[in-house]
Design an enzyme around this catalytic site. Structure first.
Site, PDB file in Angstrom:
ATOM      1  N   GLY A  50     -38.021  37.824  -6.107  1.00 55.29           N
ATOM      2  CA  GLY A  50     -36.929  38.067  -6.840  1.00 55.29           C
ATOM      3  C   GLY A  50     -36.254  37.072  -6.889  1.00 55.29           C
ATOM      4  N   GLU A 104     -32.081  36.185  -0.227  1.00 55.47           N
ATOM      5  CA  GLU A 104     -32.939  36.971  -0.816  1.00 55.47           C
ATOM      6  C   GLU A 104     -31.803  37.099  -1.903  1.00 55.47           C
ATOM      7  OE1 GLU A 104     -34.388  39.449  -0.614  1.00 55.47           O
ATOM      8  OE2 GLU A 104     -35.332  39.560   1.413  1.00 55.47           O
ATOM      9  N   ASP A 105     -32.403  38.307  -3.166  1.00 61.21           N
ATOM     10  CA  ASP A 105     -32.546  38.495  -4.562  1.00 61.21           C
ATOM     11  C   ASP A 105     -31.641  39.813  -4.517  1.00 61.21           C
ATOM     12  OD1 ASP A 105     -33.976  40.779  -3.523  1.00 61.21           O
ATOM     13  OD2 ASP A 105     -35.572  40.834  -5.291  1.00 61.21           O
ATOM     14  N   GLY A 110     -31.581  47.427   3.879  1.00 63.75           N
ATOM     15  CA  GLY A 110     -31.370  46.365   4.329  1.00 63.75           C
ATOM     16  C   GLY A 110     -33.237  46.518   5.107  1.00 63.75           C
ATOM     17  N   THR A 112     -36.057  46.004   4.386  1.00 56.62           N
ATOM     18  CA  THR A 112     -36.970  43.653   4.563  1.00 56.62           C
ATOM     19  C   THR A 112     -36.314  42.851   5.096  1.00 56.62           C
ATOM     20  OG1 THR A 112     -37.223  45.459   1.930  1.00 56.62           O
ATOM     21  CG2 THR A 112     -37.408  42.954   2.237  1.00 56.62           C
ATOM     22  N   LYS A 136     -26.015  45.989  -1.707  1.00 60.39           N
ATOM     23  CA  LYS A 136     -25.471  47.877  -2.037  1.00 60.39           C
ATOM     24  C   LYS A 136     -25.194  48.172  -0.605  1.00 60.39           C
ATOM     25  CE  LYS A 136     -29.369  48.168  -5.639  1.00 60.39           C
ATOM     26  NZ  LYS A 136     -30.511  49.681  -5.863  1.00 60.39           N
ATOM     27  N   ASP A 164     -36.684  43.247 -10.654  1.00 62.97           N
ATOM     28  CA  ASP A 164     -37.755  42.991 -11.806  1.00 62.97           C
ATOM     29  C   ASP A 164     -37.750  44.807 -11.778  1.00 62.97           C
ATOM     30  OD1 ASP A 164     -39.447  43.877  -9.449  1.00 62.97           O
ATOM     31  OD2 ASP A 164     -40.910  44.132 -10.662  1.00 62.97           O
TER      32      ASP A 164
END
Ligand code: IMP
Length: 180
Positions: A50, A104-105, A110, A112, A136, A164
């Protein structure tokens, strides 16, 4: 610039962030990083897939000496109390004593990034921070300090600019949000 509606798989999306705004925000982030990491030779760790567009546009604006490496995260793993632990794949760099910035994308719950930070911390970096394109805040379920955020967004599913929806949309130059 007018909003555009597109269909990916079975869902409709509408333009949310145009490329110009994305680049302007990335430029501000790069300015911050150039200030904070002067003389520190940071190691940027971009999390694939990402973050590939974000990483490319950010790195073009980083003026300090730095290294960049790319990692992936496995998609399964044993359950920890906080969610799924994803194993880091492709990390060959020695992090000992390095100033590491994870790219990060998007940070949603959180889970991940939290799991990633815990694993990277064990490798003894001098410092460890996260720079994310999108955050977010309403969805965040961990007490983690995301120091570098290009843009905070509401709890909407978004695609484009590396992100994606079931494999589609990563190539889009703008970011779109789902039409509810
Ligand atoms: P987290 O572990 O809940 O923070 O989710 C992080 C990962 O979920 C990201 O790296 C994305 O791959 C994916 N993700 C979360 N929200 C979105 C979204 O709105 N669009 C596309 N992918 C997303």
């Amino acid at each position: 610039m007018y909003p555009r509606t597109i269909t990916l798989n079975d869902c409709q999306f509408k333009t949310y962030l145009f490329e110009e705004e994305i680049i302007a925000r990335i430029t501000m982030l790069a300015d911050q990083l150039n200030t904070d990491y002067a003389e520190k030779r940071p190691l940027f760790l971009a999390v694939l897939n990402g973050s590939f567009m974000f990483a490319a546009d950010l790195m073009k604006r980083i003026g300090v000496s730095c290294d960049i490496a790319f990692i992936r995260l496995s998609s399964y793993q044993d359950m920890a109390s906080t969610g799924k632990v994803k194993e880091i794949l492709g990390l060959t760099e020695n992090l000992d004593g390095r100033h590491v910035v994870v790219l990060e994308d998007i940070v949603d719950t959180g889970h991940t990034v939290n799991s990633l930070l815990q694993q990277l911390q064990q490798k003894n970096p001098a410092s460890l921070e996260v720079a994310t394109l999108l955050l977010k805040p309403e969805c965040l379920q961990h007490k983690i300090d995301i120091k570098y955020v290009a843009k905070a967004i509401p709890n909407d599913f978004v695609v484009g600019y590396g992100l994606d929806y079931n494999g589609l949309g990563r190539n889009l130059r703008d970011i779109y949000k789902i039409v509810s």
